[in-house]
Design a protein around this motif. Structure first.
Motif, PDB file in Angstrom:
ATOM      1  N   UNK A  98       0.823  -1.210   0.000  1.00 17.94           N
ATOM      2  CA  UNK A  98       0.000   0.000   0.000  1.00 17.94           C
ATOM      3  C   UNK A  98       0.856   1.258   0.000  1.00 17.94           C
ATOM      4  N   UNK A  99       1.962   1.252   0.727  1.00 18.13           N
ATOM      5  CA  UNK A  99       2.872   2.409   0.708  1.00 18.13           C
ATOM      6  C   UNK A  99       3.385   2.622  -0.704  1.00 18.13           C
ATOM      7  N   UNK A 100       3.820   1.568  -1.327  1.00 19.66           N
ATOM      8  CA  UNK A 100       4.333   1.621  -2.697  1.00 19.66           C
ATOM      9  C   UNK A 100       3.274   2.185  -3.641  1.00 19.66           C
ATOM     10  N   UNK A 101       2.073   1.673  -3.581  1.00 25.30           N
ATOM     11  CA  UNK A 101       0.991   2.112  -4.471  1.00 25.30           C
ATOM     12  C   UNK A 101       0.618   3.566  -4.211  1.00 25.30           C
ATOM     13  N   UNK A 102       0.515   3.953  -2.943  1.00 24.08           N
ATOM     14  CA  UNK A 102       0.107   5.317  -2.624  1.00 24.08           C
ATOM     15  C   UNK A 102       1.155   6.342  -3.043  1.00 24.08           C
ATOM     16  N   UNK A 103       2.423   6.058  -2.793  1.00 25.41           N
ATOM     17  CA  UNK A 103       3.464   7.010  -3.195  1.00 25.41           C
ATOM     18  C   UNK A 103       3.505   7.118  -4.718  1.00 25.41           C
ATOM     19  N   UNK A 104       3.375   5.997  -5.400  1.00 24.78           N
ATOM     20  CA  UNK A 104       3.387   6.040  -6.866  1.00 24.78           C
ATOM     21  C   UNK A 104       2.163   6.779  -7.410  1.00 24.78           C
ATOM     22  N   UNK A 105       1.020   6.661  -6.749  1.00 25.15           N
ATOM     23  CA  UNK A 105      -0.183   7.326  -7.249  1.00 25.15           C
ATOM     24  C   UNK A 105      -0.173   8.826  -6.995  1.00 25.15           C
ATOM     25  N   UNK A 106       0.729   9.290  -6.121  1.00 25.96           N
ATOM     26  CA  UNK A 106       0.832  10.736  -5.902  1.00 25.96           C
ATOM     27  C   UNK A 106       1.697  11.407  -6.957  1.00 25.96           C
ATOM     28  N   UNK A 107       2.163  10.648  -7.940  1.00 20.91           N
ATOM     29  CA  UNK A 107       3.029  11.134  -9.022  1.00 20.91           C
ATOM     30  C   UNK A 107       4.381  11.623  -8.523  1.00 20.91           C
ATOM     31  N   UNK A 108       4.778  11.230  -7.336  1.00 24.36           N
ATOM     32  CA  UNK A 108       6.066  11.516  -6.717  1.00 24.36           C
ATOM     33  C   UNK A 108       6.461  12.984  -6.928  1.00 24.36           C
ATOM     34  N   UNK A 109       5.741  13.907  -6.255  1.00 23.34           N
ATOM     35  CA  UNK A 109       6.046  15.327  -6.458  1.00 23.34           C
ATOM     36  C   UNK A 109       7.393  15.761  -5.893  1.00 23.34           C
ATOM     37  N   UNK A 110       7.927  15.009  -4.943  1.00 22.68           N
ATOM     38  CA  UNK A 110       9.230  15.329  -4.361  1.00 22.68           C
ATOM     39  C   UNK A 110      10.153  14.129  -4.567  1.00 22.68           C
ATOM     40  N   UNK A 111      10.744  14.024  -5.748  1.00 20.92           N
ATOM     41  CA  UNK A 111      11.481  12.795  -6.071  1.00 20.92           C
ATOM     42  C   UNK A 111      12.695  12.537  -5.193  1.00 20.92           C
ATOM     43  N   UNK A 112      13.317  13.561  -4.666  1.00 25.61           N
ATOM     44  CA  UNK A 112      14.489  13.340  -3.826  1.00 25.61           C
ATOM     45  C   UNK A 112      14.109  12.625  -2.530  1.00 25.61           C
ATOM     46  N   UNK A 113      12.997  13.029  -1.927  1.00 27.52           N
ATOM     47  CA  UNK A 113      12.551  12.390  -0.694  1.00 27.52           C
ATOM     48  C   UNK A 113      11.801  11.093  -0.970  1.00 27.52           C
ATOM     49  N   UNK A 114      10.862  11.150  -1.889  1.00 24.53           N
ATOM     50  CA  UNK A 114       9.984  10.007  -2.111  1.00 24.53           C
ATOM     51  C   UNK A 114      10.624   8.919  -2.969  1.00 24.53           C
ATOM     52  N   UNK A 115      11.712   9.223  -3.633  1.00 22.17           N
ATOM     53  CA  UNK A 115      12.427   8.195  -4.378  1.00 22.17           C
ATOM     54  C   UNK A 115      12.974   7.130  -3.440  1.00 22.17           C
ATOM     55  N   UNK A 116      13.486   7.552  -2.290  1.00 21.14           N
ATOM     56  CA  UNK A 116      13.987   6.594  -1.313  1.00 21.14           C
ATOM     57  C   UNK A 116      12.832   5.763  -0.738  1.00 21.14           C
ATOM     58  N   UNK A 117      11.702   6.403  -0.494  1.00 19.66           N
ATOM     59  CA  UNK A 117      10.534   5.687   0.013  1.00 19.66           C
ATOM     60  C   UNK A 117      10.100   4.616  -0.995  1.00 19.66           C
ATOM     61  N   UNK A 118      10.084   4.969  -2.269  1.00 21.03           N
ATOM     62  CA  UNK A 118       9.721   3.993  -3.304  1.00 21.03           C
ATOM     63  C   UNK A 118      10.741   2.862  -3.361  1.00 21.03           C
ATOM     64  N   UNK A 119      12.018   3.190  -3.297  1.00 21.31           N
ATOM     65  CA  UNK A 119      13.057   2.161  -3.343  1.00 21.31           C
ATOM     66  C   UNK A 119      12.909   1.189  -2.176  1.00 21.31           C
ATOM     67  N   UNK A 120      12.737   1.712  -0.976  1.00 19.37           N
ATOM     68  CA  UNK A 120      12.628   0.859   0.210  1.00 19.37           C
ATOM     69  C   UNK A 120      11.371   0.004   0.139  1.00 19.37           C
ATOM     70  N   UNK A 121      10.243   0.593  -0.233  1.00 21.49           N
ATOM     71  CA  UNK A 121       8.999  -0.177  -0.236  1.00 21.49           C
ATOM     72  C   UNK A 121       9.010  -1.262  -1.310  1.00 21.49           C
ATOM     73  N   UNK A 122       9.511  -0.954  -2.496  1.00 25.10           N
ATOM     74  CA  UNK A 122       9.556  -1.959  -3.564  1.00 25.10           C
ATOM     75  C   UNK A 122      10.567  -3.055  -3.231  1.00 25.10           C
ATOM     76  N   UNK A 123      11.737  -2.673  -2.739  1.00 27.83           N
ATOM     77  CA  UNK A 123      12.762  -3.653  -2.400  1.00 27.83           C
ATOM     78  C   UNK A 123      12.316  -4.547  -1.244  1.00 27.83           C
TER      79      UNK A 123
END
Length: 138
Positions: A11-36
């Motif tokens: 759900x974290x992965x889906x929600x961050x991706x659905x927000x279109x990642x407006x802050x890629x520097x911060x949310x890129x790490x969140x996406x990496x951690x959740x997907x990994x």
């Protein structure tokens, strides 16, 4: 507990991706951690369900502890970064026409939900870490 972490982590992965990642520097790490973590948790669960743990000579209790400790630390950092990204809602950025908020209200709502689920996922990995520690150190 493992299925709950996978559900909430997905759900974290889906929600961050659905927000279109407006802050890629911060949310890129969140996406990496959740997907990994989602992928490695599925792989780890598959190893246990397939019975390969009886065929591979390893200290599985220690590996379980080390895995959950690592994922807990990374998910805690991801939770803090997602909370920081959500807190920037009131920040305005320059545009050619006028000042606009950094996050739209829809992106803000999605990021609030992602922050909550990142916290729940971190708590689930913390509980799994505690159980793994009990198994490893009797």
């Amino acid at each position: 507990m493992e299925s709950a972490t996978q559900l909430f982590g997905g759900l974290v992965w889906i929600l961050v991706a659905s927000s279109n990642v407006p802050l890629p520097l911060l949310q890129g790490w969140v996406m990496f951690v959740s997907v990994t973590a989602f992928t490695l948790s599925l792989l780890f669960l598959g190893v246990f369900l397939s019975g390969m743990v009886t065929q591979i000579d390893a200290n599985w209790n220690f590996l379980d502890f080390a895995y959950h400790f690592t994922v807990f630390v990374f998910y805690f950092g991801a939770f803090v970064l997602e909370a920081a990204a959500t807190s920037l809602h009131g920040l305005h950025c320059n545009s050619t026409v006028a000042l606009q908020p950094l996050l739209s209200s829809n992106q803000y709502n999605i990021n609030v939900a992602a922050t909550i689920f990142a916290f729940v996922t971190t708590a689930c990995y913390g509980c799994s870490l505690g159980l793994a520690l009990r198994r490893w150190r009797p």
